[in-house]
Design an enzyme around this catalytic site. Structure first.
Site, mmCIF file in Angstrom:
data_model
loop_
_atom_site.group_PDB
_atom_site.id
_atom_site.type_symbol
_atom_site.label_atom_id
_atom_site.label_comp_id
_atom_site.label_asym_id
_atom_site.label_seq_id
_atom_site.Cartn_x
_atom_site.Cartn_y
_atom_site.Cartn_z
ATOM 1 N N ALA A 166 36.395 114.128 76.800
ATOM 2 C CA ALA A 166 37.284 113.346 77.663
ATOM 3 C C ALA A 166 36.423 112.653 78.706
ATOM 4 C CB ALA A 166 38.305 114.248 78.356
ATOM 5 N N CYS A 167 36.886 111.536 79.244
ATOM 6 C CA CYS A 167 36.130 110.843 80.280
ATOM 7 C C CYS A 167 37.096 110.081 81.188
ATOM 8 C CB CYS A 167 35.106 109.886 79.657
ATOM 9 S SG CYS A 167 35.860 108.517 78.776
ATOM 10 N N PRO A 168 36.619 109.642 82.357
ATOM 11 C CA PRO A 168 37.536 109.043 83.336
ATOM 12 C C PRO A 168 38.380 107.886 82.796
ATOM 13 C CG PRO A 168 35.456 109.462 84.376
ATOM 14 C CD PRO A 168 35.278 109.792 82.919
ATOM 15 N N GLY B 225 38.631 106.992 79.579
ATOM 16 C CA GLY B 225 39.245 107.435 78.328
ATOM 17 C C GLY B 225 39.298 106.393 77.234
ATOM 18 N N THR C 66 34.662 108.981 75.723
ATOM 19 C CA THR C 66 35.331 110.059 75.002
ATOM 20 C C THR C 66 34.984 109.996 73.520
ATOM 21 O OG1 THR C 66 37.142 109.925 76.570
ATOM 22 C CG2 THR C 66 37.594 111.050 74.509
#
Lengths: 356, 105
Positions: free
Chosen positions: B8-10, B12, B16
């Site tokens: 997951a990443c900020p 998205g 990700t």
């Protein structure tokens, strides 16, 4: 105290979790709001009673909601589901006082910490079930929102106001200095809180009928992703296949004014990428200022071109900013082949295995 | 041997999926069974079920933002890393996990 240290150690993660939930609100609100102003064509808020005014209203709703959403999900990251309500309510309270983004970040952190500790309180089994339904939301909200209302809300609001007044004062003194500041701020965290502070000023300017500031910003927000995309085309050897893929996506995102497109590059190599996009962003913003580019909407990227006065200058400014970004980052970066070699030497010692 | 992961990443949208792909590729190179769940901006894809996790020898999680339902992995050997590091160093993370799994067998 150890737990508090642990929470603060992960501050970045908490803020980013909040931002990740906020982004769709910013995009939906911002684009619909911009669209209503662009279609209206007068460079102002559409007149009441038209469908465009309704569209404007929908966009504004997205913008207003992003404040509580940001705070709520910062708290969610700290204290799980129970953190959302106290922090979101507190951020809304703070926002009504003018505390804006700074207020939301603070409300999120405080709400998260308050709820985290409320959850730790040991209670008798008979009232255990009412803790999550009554005690935590009510007490948590009272403490967090009270803290904003009677504590830090007003100081933060005046801080935000001073910042805005200062930025406004600058705009008459020296638009170029302002352009540098806006360019640097918008590139610095690519859609994060610092970027949004500059952006809040842009929204305010449009409201006041000042159109050169949004013109500068329209360039500033799209330079980082377009510049990084351009960089992958200019020096393909310095980027992996994934990065080239991300580069194409970044150009598209830049075209629609979404600075976040540069995040994959910046997160992978912040030391080289962030200074490059900041310098490029400032260069593009200054060029826009010198060409006196004006924008009627608080948004950026090629998508706003119908709302731009000085379209040629706008395009030149984007080209200058993206060019500077690409040349600088490519000058700093080493070819992929050398990079991988370096990585394999610094083995995976920093990745420790823990039992979850 | 089987490795599972959640990324997951900020924003998205990019990190990700790049991190997920890096884990898949690194595992396939070593013929390790792999399943990676992505929690992007459109939501959760390729969800890891109880069975997936029960069979897994180790877990890779990104730590940029909160991973949803992280308690699914209780008791499993876990490596937590930033998505950016996973993208760059997935092979060495997998290598490290392989060594760990073999040392505990």
């Amino acid at each position: 105290m150890n737990e508090l240290k642990h929470i603060f150690k992960d501050t970045r993660k908490h803020l980013m979790t909040g931002v990740s939930y906020m982004i769709p609100f910013v995009v939906a609100g911002g684009i619909l709001l911009a669209l209503s102003v662009v279609i209206y064509g007068q460079g102002a808020v559409p007149t009441e009673g038209t469908w465009l005014y309704d569209l404007f209203f929908i966009g504004v709703a997205g913008f207003e909601l992003m404040i509580p959403i940001l705070a709520g999900y910062i708290a969610y990251s700290i204290a799980d589901r129970a953190g959302i309500a106290p922090a979101a309510i507190a951020a809304h309270v703070g926002n009504k006082m003018g505390a804006g983004f700074f207020g939301a970040i603070l409300a999120g952190l405080i709400g998260g910490i308050v709820v985290y500790y409320l959850k730790k309180i040991k209670v008798h089994d008979t009232i255990k079930s009412i803790m999550p339904i009554f005690v935590i939301p009510i007490v948590g909200t009272f403490i967090t929102a009270g803290f904003m209302k009677w504590g830090l809300g007003a100081p933060i609001a005046s801080l935000t106001n001073n910042l805005t007044a200062w930025l406004q004062g600058m705009s008459t003194q020296s638009i170029v200095v302002l352009a540098i500041i806006i360019g640097l701020m918008e590139a610095f965290d690519m859609g994060g809180p610092v970027n949004k502070v500059a952006y809040a000023f842009v929204i305010l300017s449009v409201g006041e009928g000042i159109y050169n500031v949004p013109g500068i910003s329209a360039v500033g927000v799209c330079v980082p992703p377009i510049g990084m995309g351009l960089a992958t085309f200019l020096s393909p050897k310095k980027y992996t296949e994934e990065e080239k893929e991300a580069g194409r996506a970044a150009i598209l995102m830049g075209a629609v004014g979404i600075t976040e497109g540069a995040i994959p590059f910046a997160a992978a190599d912040p030391v080289k990428v962030i200074p490059s996009i900041m310098v490029g962003g400032a260069a593009g913003a200054v060029t826009a200022a010198l060409f006196n580019v004006q924008c009627m909407v608080a948004w950026g990227g090629l998508i706003v071109i119908p709302a731009i006065i000085g379209k040629i200058g706008f395009l030149i400014a984007i080209a200058v900013g993206a060019g500077v970004t690409a040349l600088m980052v490519n000058a700093l970066k080493k070819p992929v082949s050398e990079r991988i070699e370096k990585d394999s030497i610094s083995n995976a010692d920093d990745f420790s295995v823990t039992i979850g | 041997m089987k490795i599972v992961g959640v990324t997951a990443c900020p924003s998205g949208v990019a990190h990700t999926y790049m991190a997920a792909e890096a884990i898949r590729r690194a595992c396939k190179e070593r013929n390790i069974d792999v399943k990676v769940e992505t929690q992007g901006s459109i939501g959760c894809e390729n969800y890891l079920t109880e069975d997936d996790i029960k069979d897994a020898d180790a877990v890779i999680l990104t730590k940029d933002i909160d991973i949803q339902e992280a308690d699914r992995f209780k008791g499993k050997p876990i490596v937590k890393a930033f998505a950016g590091d996973v993208i760059k160093k997935a092979p060495s993370i997998v290598e490290k996990l392989v060594q760990y799994i073999e040392s505990t067998k």
